[in-house]
Design a protein around this motif. Structure first.
Motif, short mmCIF file in Angstrom:
data_model
loop_
_atom_site.label_atom_id
_atom_site.label_comp_id
_atom_site.label_asym_id
_atom_site.label_seq_id
_atom_site.Cartn_x
_atom_site.Cartn_y
_atom_site.Cartn_z
N GLY A 9 13.02 4.85 9.13
CA GLY A 9 12.08 5.89 8.73
C GLY A 9 11.40 5.53 7.43
N ASP A 10 10.50 6.40 7.02
CA ASP A 10 9.72 6.17 5.81
C ASP A 10 10.34 6.87 4.61
OD1 ASP A 10 7.76 4.74 7.22
OD2 ASP A 10 6.73 6.59 7.79
N LEU A 11 10.14 6.28 3.45
CA LEU A 11 10.55 6.95 2.21
C LEU A 11 9.78 8.26 2.09
CD1 LEU A 11 10.57 4.15 -0.53
CD2 LEU A 11 12.48 5.59 0.12
N THR A 12 10.45 9.28 1.64
CA THR A 12 9.78 10.56 1.44
C THR A 12 9.27 10.73 0.02
OG1 THR A 12 11.88 11.67 1.00
CG2 THR A 12 11.07 11.71 3.28
N ALA A 17 6.85 7.31 -7.86
CA ALA A 17 8.27 7.24 -7.50
C ALA A 17 8.47 6.29 -6.33
CB ALA A 17 8.81 8.62 -7.16
N GLN A 18 7.61 6.37 -5.32
CA GLN A 18 7.74 5.49 -4.17
C GLN A 18 7.48 4.04 -4.56
OE1 GLN A 18 4.97 5.30 -0.63
NE2 GLN A 18 6.71 6.45 0.21
N LYS A 23 9.74 -1.29 -5.29
CA LYS A 23 9.83 -2.47 -6.16
C LYS A 23 11.30 -2.83 -6.42
CE LYS A 23 8.43 -4.24 -10.66
NZ LYS A 23 7.78 -3.93 -11.94
N LYS A 24 12.11 -1.83 -6.68
CA LYS A 24 13.53 -2.07 -6.97
C LYS A 24 14.29 -2.59 -5.74
CE LYS A 24 13.83 -1.07 -11.26
NZ LYS A 24 14.18 -2.10 -12.23
N LEU A 25 13.79 -2.29 -4.56
CA LEU A 25 14.48 -2.67 -3.33
C LEU A 25 13.95 -3.97 -2.71
CD1 LEU A 25 14.72 0.90 -1.81
CD2 LEU A 25 16.61 -0.47 -2.65
#
Length: 86
Positions: A9-12, A17-18, A23-25
């Protein structure tokens, strides 16, 4: 404030923030794909948890009974870890 639990699924999260989370992932794409492939769904969890109805009772000089309520999906062991001094 919440953080992602990776899965299908997609980040909410939105906007800055997204962008920050993605970037961190970046270095963990194989892990992200594996979690999604194994049936996990995109979820979020709070970064700060405050137990409700927290109380304590000393049973003797070395033992204490701690009672509290947590919402579903939270772990009492995480709260106890924060209470224990090493």
């Amino acid at each position: 404030m919440t953080a992602p639990l990776w899965g299908a699924g997609d980040l909410t999260s939105q906007e800055d923030a997204q962008t920050y989370e993605l970037k961190k992932l970046l270095n963990y794409q194989a892990i992200q794909a594996g979690l999604a492939k194994n049936g996990l769904k995109q979820e979020r969890r709070p970064l700060l948890l405050i137990p409700e109805e927290l109380s304590s009772t000393w049973l003797n000089d070395t033992s204490v009974k701690i009672d509290f309520y947590l919402p579903s999906g939270c772990y009492a062991t995480s709260v106890l870890r924060e209470l224990i001094r090493e």
